[in-house]
Design a protein around this motif. Structure first.
Motif, PDB file in Angstrom:
ATOM      1  N   VAL A 200       2.964  -5.764   1.642  1.00 34.69           N
ATOM      2  CA  VAL A 200       2.046  -6.915   1.492  1.00 34.69           C
ATOM      3  C   VAL A 200       0.613  -6.458   1.210  1.00 34.69           C
ATOM      4  O   VAL A 200      -0.234  -7.259   0.840  1.00 34.69           O
ATOM      5  CB  VAL A 200       2.024  -7.828   2.754  1.00 34.69           C
ATOM      6  CG1 VAL A 200       3.385  -8.444   3.010  1.00 34.69           C
ATOM      7  CG2 VAL A 200       1.507  -7.085   3.975  1.00 34.69           C
ATOM      8  N   GLY A 201       0.371  -5.191   1.416  1.00 32.65           N
ATOM      9  CA  GLY A 201      -0.988  -4.669   1.156  1.00 32.65           C
ATOM     10  C   GLY A 201      -1.866  -4.748   2.401  1.00 32.65           C
ATOM     11  O   GLY A 201      -1.394  -5.073   3.491  1.00 32.65           O
ATOM     12  N   PHE A 202      -3.162  -4.457   2.211  1.00 34.33           N
ATOM     13  CA  PHE A 202      -4.110  -4.483   3.341  1.00 34.33           C
ATOM     14  C   PHE A 202      -4.451  -5.921   3.717  1.00 34.33           C
ATOM     15  O   PHE A 202      -4.396  -6.812   2.876  1.00 34.33           O
ATOM     16  CB  PHE A 202      -5.406  -3.762   2.954  1.00 34.33           C
ATOM     17  CG  PHE A 202      -5.238  -2.286   2.750  1.00 34.33           C
ATOM     18  CD1 PHE A 202      -5.118  -1.426   3.842  1.00 34.33           C
ATOM     19  CD2 PHE A 202      -5.226  -1.733   1.464  1.00 34.33           C
ATOM     20  CE1 PHE A 202      -4.984  -0.060   3.657  1.00 34.33           C
ATOM     21  CE2 PHE A 202      -5.088  -0.371   1.276  1.00 34.33           C
ATOM     22  CZ  PHE A 202      -4.963   0.474   2.366  1.00 34.33           C
ATOM     23  N   CYS A 203      -4.863  -6.106   4.967  1.00 38.82           N
ATOM     24  CA  CYS A 203      -5.270  -7.439   5.419  1.00 38.82           C
ATOM     25  C   CYS A 203      -6.556  -7.871   4.694  1.00 38.82           C
ATOM     26  O   CYS A 203      -6.673  -9.002   4.242  1.00 38.82           O
ATOM     27  CB  CYS A 203      -5.476  -7.415   6.933  1.00 38.82           C
ATOM     28  SG  CYS A 203      -5.725  -9.050   7.619  1.00 38.82           S
ATOM     29  N   SER A 204      -7.558  -6.939   4.606  1.00 44.33           N
ATOM     30  CA  SER A 204      -8.767  -7.196   3.797  1.00 44.33           C
ATOM     31  C   SER A 204      -8.683  -6.327   2.565  1.00 44.33           C
ATOM     32  O   SER A 204      -8.617  -5.092   2.680  1.00 44.33           O
ATOM     33  CB  SER A 204     -10.032  -6.792   4.564  1.00 44.33           C
ATOM     34  OG  SER A 204     -10.344  -7.738   5.527  1.00 44.33           O
TER      35      SER A 204
END
Ligand code: SAM
Length: 417
Positions: A200-204
């Protein structure tokens, strides 16, 4: 509720910028949407690199709440920095062009862009990349693909968000900006997903943009840009710096006064040592002990001068110091300059040292201007009592005292210090 990220995500975002600053050493940095100035406070510790730190936010009330935390501390006045640091805070919108924000090395926009309407995002791109045209830009914004992993979240992460981008949406906007304004971009982020869900990738998500022309100062809207100052200055402070001649002079004078007093003590101690040595030698002749001189040597070993250990043998100093005809101790300026490390470093040259001290009322110069004169202590006669006084009456010291009388009260160095 257990924090989802450790350190918390907002700290990780700020740390990302701090790491960038450490690596790239920008001199002029502006944080857009600075809010309560948290990032600015972190960056101010890097003032060795940064000489201008600016914060901009549309919400002046928010900025005012914490802006005084950016003020210099008392310690900053006691130990001024070598370089300069100015901090300025403005109330204004990133959709407006203000000529004071051009020519920066780094622009940061941390969790701001998602608060803008699509039209304002368009303005933001033009203002930041086209008008401000800095050497580098760091933009962070939520990655909406991460949202399903945030417990209890429905909709956006904040009620004021106008959108939250997927990685593809952010990248498409960023690449278009690069193409239009001559930048290149790297994508990264902070806040990693739990193991197995990293896709999903990084949160930010973060884009780091580099200007292909460096910091050119050129901008796409330069015609009338020079005259535009729509932002309101809310706060401005200059950190005490050695580049400020008054501060340099103040620190230098403090250092000179400190050293001259220590040298005076050393000179007096050496004089009494010489007397003790004669006395001890006489005692030895008569079968006495030499504890006086042993004690003196021990005390000497422990002595430091203005925080710095003074090289032995000490008599090297004493030989250059002498009591002048008015009863002042004369300390040659070149001795202060060459033997007192900070005095030499602060002044650079002997001539500069003379110049910086010349108008200083607390520093008394010899007539030829080559030495600093120090009031010798009066306690030699008062504190040592009658018995010792009788002994001194026979010495050359007493002759000089008799000849010169006591120093004037108005020139009491000890009190001045
Ligand atoms: N950057 C800060 C941080 O990392 O903690 C604060 C982020 S906060 C989520 C967003 C900030 O952007 C708010 O302080 C808000 O007032 C500011 N902001 C929103 N719209 C703005 C605009 N058009 N121009 C300047 N600042 C704006």
């Amino acid at each position: 509720m257990e924090p989802l990220f450790l350190p918390p995500l907002h700290r990780q975002r700020h740390q990302f910028v701090v790491d960038f600053v450490k690596q790239h050493k920008p001199q002029k940095v502006v944080d857009l949407g600075c809010g309560q100035c948290e990032l600015l406070k972190k960056l101010k510790w890097f003032h060795r690199e940064i000489d201008l730190l600016v914060g901009v936010d549309v919400n002046g009330t928010r900025v005012k709440k914490k802006m005084h935390g950016l003020a210099p501390m008392p310690a900053d006045y006691l130990q001024p920095i070598d370089d300069q640091l100015s901090i300025e805070l403005y109330q204004g919108s990133v959709t407006q062009r203000d000529a004071r924000l051009r020519g920066f090395d780094l622009v940061t926009s941390i969790e701001l862009i998602e608060h803008l309407t699509p039209d304002d995002v368009q303005c933001f791109s033009e203002v930041v990349f086209g008008f401000m045209n800095p050497a580098a830009v760091i933009i962070s914004t939520p990655n909406s693909e991460f949202n399903p992993l945030l417990p209890g979240l429905s909709g956006f992460r904040h009620s004021d968000h106008k959108f939250e981008w997927t990685r593809a949406e952010f990248q498409s906007w960023a690449l278009e900006v690069c193409l239009r304004f001559g930048f290149e971009v790297e994508f990264t982020g902070v806040g990693t997903a739990p193991s197995g869900l990293e896709s999903v990738g990084f949160c930010s998500q973060i884009g780091v943009f580099h200007n292909l022309k460096g910091r050119s100062g050129h901008n796409f809207y330069c015609d009338d840009a020079e005259d535009e100052f729509p932002y309101t200055l809310m706060y401005s402070v200059k950190y005490p710096s050695m580049r400020d001649n008054n501060i340099l002079r103040r620190v230098l004078v403090g250092e000179v006064l400190c050293w001259t007093q220590r040298l005076r003590s050393r000179w007096e101690s050496d004089k009494s040592f010489e007397r003790d040595k004669d006395c001890t030698w006489n005692e030895g002749e008569r079968g006495g002990n030499d504890c006086l001189s042993v004690q003196h040597e021990e005390a000497r070993e422990e002595q430091t001068v203005c925080g710095a250990q003074v090289a032995e043998p000490e008599f090297g100093f004493s030989r250059d110091l002498f009591r002048d005809q008015s009863g002042f101790l004369s300390v040659p300026l070149n001795l202060l300059w060459s033997h007192c490390p900070k005095v030499g470093a602060l002044s650079g040259t002997l001539e500069n040292l003379r110049h910086l001290l010349s108008d200083e009322p607390s520093v008394k110069f010899s007539q030829d201007g080559d030495a600093v004169l120090i009031q010798l202590q009066e306690e030699e006669s008062e504190e040592k009592g009658e018995e010792e006084h009788d002994d001194l009456e026979d010495s050359r010291y007493a002759e000089v005292r008799e000849h010169c009388g006591t120093p004037e009260q108005g020139q009491d160095w000890e009190t001045n210090v």
